[in-house]
Design an enzyme around this catalytic site. Structure first.
Site, PDB file in Angstrom:
ATOM      1  N   THR A  15       0.847  -1.202   0.000  1.00 11.11           N
ATOM      2  CA  THR A  15       0.000   0.000   0.000  1.00 11.11           C
ATOM      3  C   THR A  15       0.882   1.252   0.000  1.00 11.11           C
ATOM      4  OG1 THR A  15      -0.226   0.326   2.403  1.00 11.11           O
ATOM      5  CG2 THR A  15      -1.696  -1.297   1.384  1.00 11.11           C
ATOM      6  N   SER A  26       4.637   6.005  -4.569  1.00  4.92           N
ATOM      7  CA  SER A  26       5.678   6.981  -4.241  1.00  4.92           C
ATOM      8  C   SER A  26       6.604   6.425  -3.171  1.00  4.92           C
ATOM      9  CB  SER A  26       4.975   8.251  -3.715  1.00  4.92           C
ATOM     10  OG  SER A  26       5.884   9.205  -3.230  1.00  4.92           O
ATOM     11  N   ILE A  58       8.793   5.078  -0.292  1.00  2.00           N
ATOM     12  CA  ILE A  58       9.184   3.779   0.273  1.00  2.00           C
ATOM     13  C   ILE A  58       8.345   2.654  -0.336  1.00  2.00           C
ATOM     14  CG2 ILE A  58       9.119   2.427   2.420  1.00  2.00           C
ATOM     15  CD1 ILE A  58       9.817   5.136   3.888  1.00  2.00           C
ATOM     16  N   SER A  83       7.720   4.349  12.347  1.00  2.00           N
ATOM     17  CA  SER A  83       8.601   5.512  12.152  1.00  2.00           C
ATOM     18  C   SER A  83       9.476   5.684  13.380  1.00  2.00           C
ATOM     19  CB  SER A  83       7.748   6.775  11.988  1.00  2.00           C
ATOM     20  OG  SER A  83       8.540   7.928  12.146  1.00  2.00           O
ATOM     21  N   TYR A 103       1.168  12.241  14.591  1.00  2.00           N
ATOM     22  CA  TYR A 103       1.841  11.246  13.744  1.00  2.00           C
ATOM     23  C   TYR A 103       2.520  10.187  14.611  1.00  2.00           C
ATOM     24  CZ  TYR A 103       5.220   9.550  10.247  1.00  2.00           C
ATOM     25  OH  TYR A 103       5.981   8.766   9.410  1.00  2.00           O
TER      26      TYR A 103
END
Ligand code: NAD
Length: 244
Positions: free
Chosen positions: A12, A16, A18, A137, A150
């Site tokens: 998914t 763009s 990664i 992340s 985030y």
């Protein structure tokens, strides 16, 4: 025979950054890769670039009907899924005091709901010995000013992986997290607002920001049987940035 010959993969956010680099690598290694994204034109171009092993499907990861339609198609054409890279995500910057309800709804619906349903709706199709990889992340542990929303979604991703590892062990399904540091993709500029890549790179122990391909190679390892004893892990790929 290549590392992933015969495997069926879903990536998914594959138009763009990664996701695109990973889809390319998995396809090169022999997997059939269903590449999904909300950006239809970019996705079609990505699939053309990747070549015959890529099948583009427009999916809004925050929309459960889209996800169900994707798997209904895969069920018909291939009957199973071996690899999921649940990677689509957005970054929104807002310091505490400026967080809006719209921003909260948007980021949780893509970064959290999207990941949950991308994996859950695939369950009937997931083969024994399959591998699920989630993108978190460096912000899942490190307190980065303006990125609390985030970071919260990305910390939740680690929690999902740990719980799903336990829930899915009887089916032989491994679940792992890859946590990138600063990687040069459109998100780093538009989502996180980084202007000077060189300046940022100077602050990273390895001396530069990362490339999407440097995440892709780790995902490919986690997708393959070479990582058969790794599950519930959070692999930090961040050039040596301290996590706390
Ligand atoms: P990117 O912006 O290049 O790619 C993200 C892709 O996700 C885009 O193609 C976008 O269209 C897609 N997307 C966004 N919303 C979507 C939706 N609702 N449905 C389907 N697709 C959607 O960014 P990237 O850096 O490649 O980000 C990929 C993942 O890596 C994200 O989860 C991001 O949080 C994570 N990440 C990135 C960095 C970095 O420094 N670039 C660092 C840590 C984690």
């Amino acid at each position: 025979m290549s590392l992933l010959t015969g495997k069926v993969a879903v990536v998914t956010g594959a138009a763009s950054g990664i996701g695109l680099a990973t889809a390319k690598l998995l396809a090169t290694q022999g997997a059939t890769v269903f590449v999904t994204d909300i950006q239809e034109a970019k996705l079609k171009q990505a699939a053309l670039d990747i070549g015959k092993n890529a099948i583009p499907v427009r999916v809004d990861s925050s929309n459960v009907s889209d996800i169900r339609n994707l798997y209904a198609g895969i069920k018909k054409s291939h009957g199973r899924v071996d690899i999921i890279f649940a990677n689509a995500g957005v970054a929104i910057t807002a310091p505490l005091g400026e967080i809006t309800e719209d921003a909260y709804d948007k980021i949780t619906s893509i970064n959290l709901k999207g990941v949950i349903f991308t994996v859950q709706e695939a369950l009937p199709l997931l083969s024994n010995n399959s591998s699920v990889i989630l993108t978190s992340s460096i912000a899942n542990k490190k307190g980065l000013p303006t990125l609390s929303l985030y970071g919260a979604t990305k910390a939740a991703i680690r929690s999902l992986a740990r719980t799903w590892t336990a829930e899915l062990k009887s089916r032989g399904i491994r679940v792992n997290v890859v946590s990138p540091g600063y990687i040069e993709t459109p998100m780093l500029h538009t989502g996180v607002g980084i202007e000077d890549i060189k300046l940022l790179g100077d602050q990273i122990p390895i001396g530069r920001v990362g490339r999407p391909e440097e995440i892709a190679s780790v995902v490919s390892f986690l997708a393959s049987d070479a990582s058969s004893y790794i599950t519930g892990a959070d692999i930090q790929v961040n050039g040596g940035v301290a996590e706390i």
